[in-house]
Write a protein that holds these residues in place. Sequence first.
Motif, PDB file in Angstrom:
ATOM      1  N   MET A  92      11.343   5.950  -0.582  1.00  0.00           N
ATOM      2  CA  MET A  92      10.763   4.975  -1.705  1.00  0.00           C
ATOM      3  C   MET A  92      11.332   4.996  -3.009  1.00  0.00           C
ATOM      4  O   MET A  92      11.473   4.052  -3.807  1.00  0.00           O
ATOM      5  CB  MET A  92       9.037   5.462  -1.733  1.00  0.00           C
ATOM      6  N   ARG A  93      11.890   6.391  -3.306  1.00  0.00           N
ATOM      7  CA  ARG A  93      12.659   6.549  -4.697  1.00  0.00           C
ATOM      8  C   ARG A  93      13.907   6.149  -4.620  1.00  0.00           C
ATOM      9  O   ARG A  93      14.351   5.721  -5.729  1.00  0.00           O
ATOM     10  CB  ARG A  93      12.353   7.827  -5.080  1.00  0.00           C
ATOM     11  N   PHE A  96       1.442   4.155 -12.339  1.00  0.00           N
ATOM     12  CA  PHE A  96       1.362   5.082 -11.174  1.00  0.00           C
ATOM     13  C   PHE A  96       2.714   4.765 -10.415  1.00  0.00           C
ATOM     14  O   PHE A  96       3.365   6.066 -10.051  1.00  0.00           O
ATOM     15  CB  PHE A  96       0.203   5.043 -10.318  1.00  0.00           C
ATOM     16  N   LEU A  97       3.081   3.865 -10.136  1.00  0.00           N
ATOM     17  CA  LEU A  97       4.291   3.214  -9.375  1.00  0.00           C
ATOM     18  C   LEU A  97       5.325   3.725 -10.113  1.00  0.00           C
ATOM     19  O   LEU A  97       6.339   4.461  -9.427  1.00  0.00           O
ATOM     20  CB  LEU A  97       4.255   1.582  -9.186  1.00  0.00           C
ATOM     21  N   ALA A  98       5.526   3.766 -11.656  1.00  0.00           N
ATOM     22  CA  ALA A  98       6.468   4.163 -12.182  1.00  0.00           C
ATOM     23  C   ALA A  98       6.713   5.507 -12.037  1.00  0.00           C
ATOM     24  O   ALA A  98       7.932   6.069 -12.030  1.00  0.00           O
ATOM     25  CB  ALA A  98       6.531   3.858 -13.676  1.00  0.00           C
ATOM     26  N   LYS A  99       5.678   6.276 -11.870  1.00  0.00           N
ATOM     27  CA  LYS A  99       5.764   7.651 -11.843  1.00  0.00           C
ATOM     28  C   LYS A  99       6.210   8.034 -10.537  1.00  0.00           C
ATOM     29  O   LYS A  99       6.785   9.173 -10.149  1.00  0.00           O
ATOM     30  CB  LYS A  99       4.345   8.301 -12.128  1.00  0.00           C
ATOM     31  N   LYS A 100       5.789   7.373  -9.579  1.00  0.00           N
ATOM     32  CA  LYS A 100       6.122   7.551  -7.981  1.00  0.00           C
ATOM     33  C   LYS A 100       7.383   7.656  -7.619  1.00  0.00           C
ATOM     34  O   LYS A 100       8.239   8.191  -7.016  1.00  0.00           O
ATOM     35  CB  LYS A 100       5.172   6.944  -7.144  1.00  0.00           C
ATOM     36  N   TYR A 132       0.890  -1.256   0.252  1.00  0.00           N
ATOM     37  CA  TYR A 132       0.108   0.107   0.017  1.00  0.00           C
ATOM     38  C   TYR A 132       0.890   1.252   0.125  1.00  0.00           C
ATOM     39  O   TYR A 132       0.370   2.333  -0.618  1.00  0.00           O
ATOM     40  CB  TYR A 132      -0.801  -0.095   1.284  1.00  0.00           C
ATOM     41  N   LEU A 133       1.937   1.305   0.481  1.00  0.00           N
ATOM     42  CA  LEU A 133       2.588   2.399   0.769  1.00  0.00           C
ATOM     43  C   LEU A 133       3.014   3.336  -0.153  1.00  0.00           C
ATOM     44  O   LEU A 133       2.711   4.636  -0.170  1.00  0.00           O
ATOM     45  CB  LEU A 133       4.122   2.187   1.408  1.00  0.00           C
ATOM     46  N   PRO A 134       3.728   2.913  -1.494  1.00  0.00           N
ATOM     47  CA  PRO A 134       3.705   3.812  -2.583  1.00  0.00           C
ATOM     48  C   PRO A 134       2.329   4.651  -2.828  1.00  0.00           C
ATOM     49  O   PRO A 134       2.573   5.722  -3.626  1.00  0.00           O
ATOM     50  CB  PRO A 134       4.314   3.263  -3.557  1.00  0.00           C
ATOM     51  N   PHE A 135       1.446   3.799  -2.877  1.00  0.00           N
ATOM     52  CA  PHE A 135       0.149   4.589  -3.206  1.00  0.00           C
ATOM     53  C   PHE A 135      -0.746   5.349  -2.304  1.00  0.00           C
ATOM     54  O   PHE A 135      -1.894   5.786  -2.505  1.00  0.00           O
ATOM     55  CB  PHE A 135      -0.874   3.321  -3.865  1.00  0.00           C
ATOM     56  N   TYR A 136      -0.186   5.443  -1.099  1.00  0.00           N
ATOM     57  CA  TYR A 136      -0.851   6.460  -0.157  1.00  0.00           C
ATOM     58  C   TYR A 136       0.380   7.093   0.536  1.00  0.00           C
ATOM     59  O   TYR A 136       0.252   7.293   1.766  1.00  0.00           O
ATOM     60  CB  TYR A 136      -1.519   5.509   0.684  1.00  0.00           C
ATOM     61  N   ALA A 137       1.394   7.548  -0.068  1.00  0.00           N
ATOM     62  CA  ALA A 137       2.493   8.056   0.426  1.00  0.00           C
ATOM     63  C   ALA A 137       2.326   9.399   0.951  1.00  0.00           C
ATOM     64  O   ALA A 137       2.839   9.728   2.036  1.00  0.00           O
ATOM     65  CB  ALA A 137       3.708   7.899  -0.490  1.00  0.00           C
ATOM     66  N   GLY A 138       1.362   9.977   0.595  1.00  0.00           N
ATOM     67  CA  GLY A 138       1.276  11.511   0.926  1.00  0.00           C
ATOM     68  C   GLY A 138       0.757  11.705   2.514  1.00  0.00           C
ATOM     69  O   GLY A 138       1.336  12.590   3.161  1.00  0.00           O
TER      70      GLY A 138
END
Length: 238
Positions: A166-167, A184-188, A136-142
């Motif tokens: 994460m990056r 999205f993951l690739a952008k993040k 879940y973490l990369p998709f709710y990092a904010g």
Amino acid sequence: MEQHTNNCVAEMVAVAPDRFVGMGGVPLQHPDLAIAEMRRCLGELKLRGIEVSSHAESMELGDPKLRPFWAEAEKLGAAIYLHPAGVVQPRYGKFQLWNSVGQPLEEALAMCSLFYEGVLDAHPKLKICIAHGGGYLPFYAGRVDRNYFGKGFTRVNMTKSPSEYMRRHFWYDSCVYNVDMLEFLAKKVGASRIVLGSDYPVGEADPIGFVRRARGLSAAEKEDILGRTAAKLLGLSI
């Protein structure tokens, strides 16, 4: 048990060394034994990395008792692959929630433990790949970043925001089940941080086609995900 399994993995690799690359397992709940077996895996057995779970019995991955293990993994240049062993709490028992909801949560908790407890700052050259796109973490990092910037007591062992860790400090497999989530993951985190994942035999039926269908990735980025990035992590020539 770990020694026996690792011996079997090495035997399987020896059947077709031009096709197979092996990773070993270690008894992480006993750090001294885990270090010894990691050395044997990468040395005697010629395996390329180590798979760990999201915790070691009662210890989170950032536990001080595990620092010697992480120090040795960094020293050896071992590729570490993190895949949870399973969630056993009763509330996850129904409807396969231990798998559908629990596993991605375990991955997020493990990543948080590694940066909140200072492991990634102490050992910045660690090579850790997280299953299922980091859970879940990369998709709710904010939300996690918000706490980092707004609540100083949460960042006492950190020099970067969670999104930066994460990056810069993790890699991720591509098994996220929705192509738009891969994009999205690739952008993040950057496409260069993603490797092919299948979750075989229960995951993506066509993992290569899954990556190729991502419209938000360039042809070169897709080729990196499909092999070149993993080869670098594992020290392989392709």
